[in-house]
Write an enzyme that holds these catalytic residues in place. Structure first.
Site, PDB file in Angstrom:
ATOM      1  N   GLU A   1      59.974   6.853 114.951  1.00  0.00           N
ATOM      2  CA  GLU A   1      61.270   7.290 115.579  1.00  0.00           C
ATOM      3  C   GLU A   1      61.242   6.973 116.866  1.00  0.00           C
ATOM      4  O   GLU A   1      60.014   7.325 117.374  1.00  0.00           O
ATOM      5  CB  GLU A   1      61.807   8.502 115.147  1.00  0.00           C
TER       6      GLU A   1
ATOM      7  N   LYS B   1      60.158   9.873 123.142  1.00  0.00           N
ATOM      8  CA  LYS B   1      59.167  10.273 122.196  1.00  0.00           C
ATOM      9  C   LYS B   1      58.972   9.411 121.273  1.00  0.00           C
ATOM     10  O   LYS B   1      60.036   8.753 120.674  1.00  0.00           O
ATOM     11  CB  LYS B   1      59.039  11.586 121.719  1.00  0.00           C
TER      12      LYS B   1
ATOM     13  N   THR C   1      50.124  13.077 109.008  1.00  0.00           N
ATOM     14  CA  THR C   1      51.242  12.800 108.572  1.00  0.00           C
ATOM     15  C   THR C   1      52.107  12.192 109.848  1.00  0.00           C
ATOM     16  O   THR C   1      53.032  11.547 109.923  1.00  0.00           O
ATOM     17  CB  THR C   1      51.814  14.127 108.132  1.00  0.00           C
TER      18      THR C   1
ATOM     19  N   GLY D   1      60.722  21.669 108.157  1.00  0.00           N
ATOM     20  CA  GLY D   1      60.091  20.499 107.251  1.00  0.00           C
ATOM     21  C   GLY D   1      61.245  19.326 106.759  1.00  0.00           C
ATOM     22  O   GLY D   1      61.029  18.262 106.855  1.00  0.00           O
ATOM     23  N   GLY D   2      62.446  19.750 106.865  1.00  0.00           N
ATOM     24  CA  GLY D   2      63.676  18.945 106.337  1.00  0.00           C
ATOM     25  C   GLY D   2      64.064  18.309 107.669  1.00  0.00           C
ATOM     26  O   GLY D   2      64.875  19.007 108.567  1.00  0.00           O
ATOM     27  N   ASP D   3      63.872  16.993 108.002  1.00  0.00           N
ATOM     28  CA  ASP D   3      63.902  16.578 109.160  1.00  0.00           C
ATOM     29  C   ASP D   3      64.239  15.012 109.049  1.00  0.00           C
ATOM     30  O   ASP D   3      64.142  14.218 110.077  1.00  0.00           O
ATOM     31  CB  ASP D   3      63.034  16.741 110.291  1.00  0.00           C
TER      32      ASP D   3
ATOM     33  N   SER E   1      66.255  23.238 111.677  1.00  0.00           N
ATOM     34  CA  SER E   1      65.481  22.640 112.960  1.00  0.00           C
ATOM     35  C   SER E   1      64.994  21.126 112.350  1.00  0.00           C
ATOM     36  O   SER E   1      64.431  21.004 111.537  1.00  0.00           O
ATOM     37  CB  SER E   1      64.255  23.178 113.326  1.00  0.00           C
TER      38      SER E   1
END
Lengths: 357, 357
Positions: free
Chosen positions: B56, B69, B84, B228-230, B297
């Site tokens: 990304e 970023k 990761t 963690g869900g992103d 988040s």
């Protein structure tokens, strides 16, 4: 560790390879990548515009390698002693997401833009082209001259810039090559420079709708290489040139060019040909010696992907690898905190001056 | 020259500042930037997905500074001994387009994610929260514990990971702090860890629709920090938790969260509150001690902008500046070719092995 090519690094690599050979090798890489156009996950660049200029990110991936380029365009920078365009980029491994190479791309963008221009002209210009006009004699102009002389045997360069010192600088730099029989002709106007040219490259930087070329300047059989118009609101060709019945327009990536290229002046249905389809044989290139071919170049992420892949290969081939510690190495990848373990016992007293700015 | 912070650089800076103080200072920067939400040119991140993971780019600008970023997410990397998530980023000057700072952001993303979690919890969790569950004890978990202990006075950490070695590593790392009276309780299941917790952070990495928390685990008054869900297709909460009539969901940047967050499981009209509006007073935070607050988040570019601005300040303040030659300096900015002038006389004989790969 990530491989790193800075300004010193690109200087060393180009010195080892030779600038003309570097451009020709890069053109071959770009051609090879355009020939597998459908392998790429293509998207338009992400641009943030401000009154002073634009900052762009140009990502692309073929499923094995990923690359992006950061590039700015700030036409007023030269008045501050700064470059109009600076750039850098990263090549990464899609399987792990790890960056492989961080490289300067300011110099490399100049090399790849010239390589792309000459590659397109090799397919689109008349093979007997020997005279070329360079309109705009700034940072890109030497690279165009080298690429077109070396790859298309251009022997006469007709030069114009509103800043005559820029033209003088270009002539001085090109004389160093001592190309036998090649002529450099500074001209008093765009019209004078374009007259008699087989190929015209427009390389101007103003961020506005400029009319560098007008319809009266364009002769049958010309190839126009429009490089400077590469942003929404930034063009170089009078729209009537694009409307000529004997003209055909070639682009890199159609959705991006409709936003950024000369064809932003045209209606949505205006016919263009993606260059990859010419290479692949799915679309014709130049149809006749009298056709006007227009390469409406804005620069596409694939060309930077090719350049980064090429640099990654060259820096290893010539033992020019340098590395930077941009990414950590961990014995236990779930224990990122190990990197800061020595800080753990530092007393958490507020440091002076750490308040929010 | 561009300022550079690599792994060694971030280690030195965090060592000087202290990790807890660094996180608290960063949270203050993030809060200050969220309070001027409307200053920012916001966009969703650019993502390239592959079977192995995602790469990304996250750009943002406030018209004075620009940042982006690069970050990857590859859940299978740990089985290869790799991280990761790795990341780096750049801060640039909008007026000239020149990059000011290139920094590692692997360590910094861990710090800023913890800072953001604790900042949100300071506004959304019950002020009397003292017990917290950490579900997923990988690379992010130490940072969460430090941030929540330091910023919210959390005194009991209830820990669970499907990999018990990860939990053992977390306990080992946290013991080094010797926080007086703070307890770490490894648990045998998520349900056991969550039981009695005031705050629950889910920090799992699997790239799929996981159900880490089920409705029966959630008690009135809890604050859920779902980190963690992103990604599209990557969630941690059972949708019925989001549907609870006593639950309210807070997000960073709504358009991005609808694609990537827990709320990707919800219909388009599902009500959420942007965190910036809570800070600005335009929307309420927690309404009562019994409400379930959910910070969905996914990580937003503004937080990295804040981190890069903070690092740029710290590296000068602590005389930790290093530089790399990513961008050229030219006496005449129109004469980019001067950088390669020494290569001009190199004979253009084709170099061995330069053919297209």
């Amino acid at each position: 560790m990530v491989a790193y090519i800075g300004i010193e690094g690109i200087q060393r690599i180009v010195e080892r390879v030779g600038v003309a050979t570097f451009i020709e090798g890069l053109a071959a890489e770009i051609e090879a990548d355009y020939r597998r156009w459908n392998d790429f996950d293509k998207s338009m660049r992400h641009a943030v515009h401000s009154p002073a200029g634009v900052i762009e990110l140009m990502p692309i991936s073929d499923g094995r390698l990923y690359s992006f380029k950061y590039v700015n365009g700030h036409p007023q920078n030269t008045s501050l002693g700064l470059l109009t365009v600076t750039a850098f980029g990263v090549l990464a491994d899609v399987k792990t997401g790890y960056p492989l190479l961080l490289s300067e791309l300011t110099v490399t963008t100049a090399l790849r833009t010239a390589a792309m221009s000459a590659l397109a002209a090799r397919w689109l210009a008349r093979p007997d082209s020997r005279a070329m006009a360079l309109i705009g004699n700034g940072a890109q102009s030497e690279f165009q001259a080298i690429a077109f002389h070396h790859m298309l045997d251009i022997r006469e360069f007709r030069l114009f810039d509103v800043d005559s010192q820029a033209t003088a600088k270009l002539v001085r730099n090109l004389h160093a090559f001592q190309w036998p029989g090649v002529q450099f002709r500074p001209c008093g106007s765009t019209a004078e420079a374009v007259r008699g040219a087989d190929i015209v490259s427009t390389l101007t930087a103003d961020k506005r709708k400029a009319t560098i070329l007008t319809p009266d300047m364009v002769s049958p059989g010309m190839h126009l290489n429009a490089v400077g118009g590469d942003c929404p609101g930034k063009t170089e060709l009078h729209p009537d040139i694009l409307h000529r019945p004997d003209a055909r327009v070639f682009v890199e990536f159609e959705p991006q060019s409709r936003m950024e290229g000369e064809i932003q002046q045209m209606p949505a249905g205006f016919a263009v040909t993606e260059f990859a389809h010419v290479l692949g044989g799915a679309a014709p290139g130049r149809g006749s010696a009298d056709e006007v071919t227009i390469f409406d170049s804005v620069g596409f992420a694939l060309e930077d992907y090719s350049a980064l892949r090429y640099l990654y290969k060259l820096q290893r081939q010539y033992n020019q690898s340098r590395e930077i510690d941009l990414i950590p190495h961990l014995d236990n990848p779930k224990d990122l905190f190990a990197l800061l373990a020595s800080t753990a016992t530092v007393a958490a007293t507020p440091a002076a001056g750490l308040a929010s700015a």
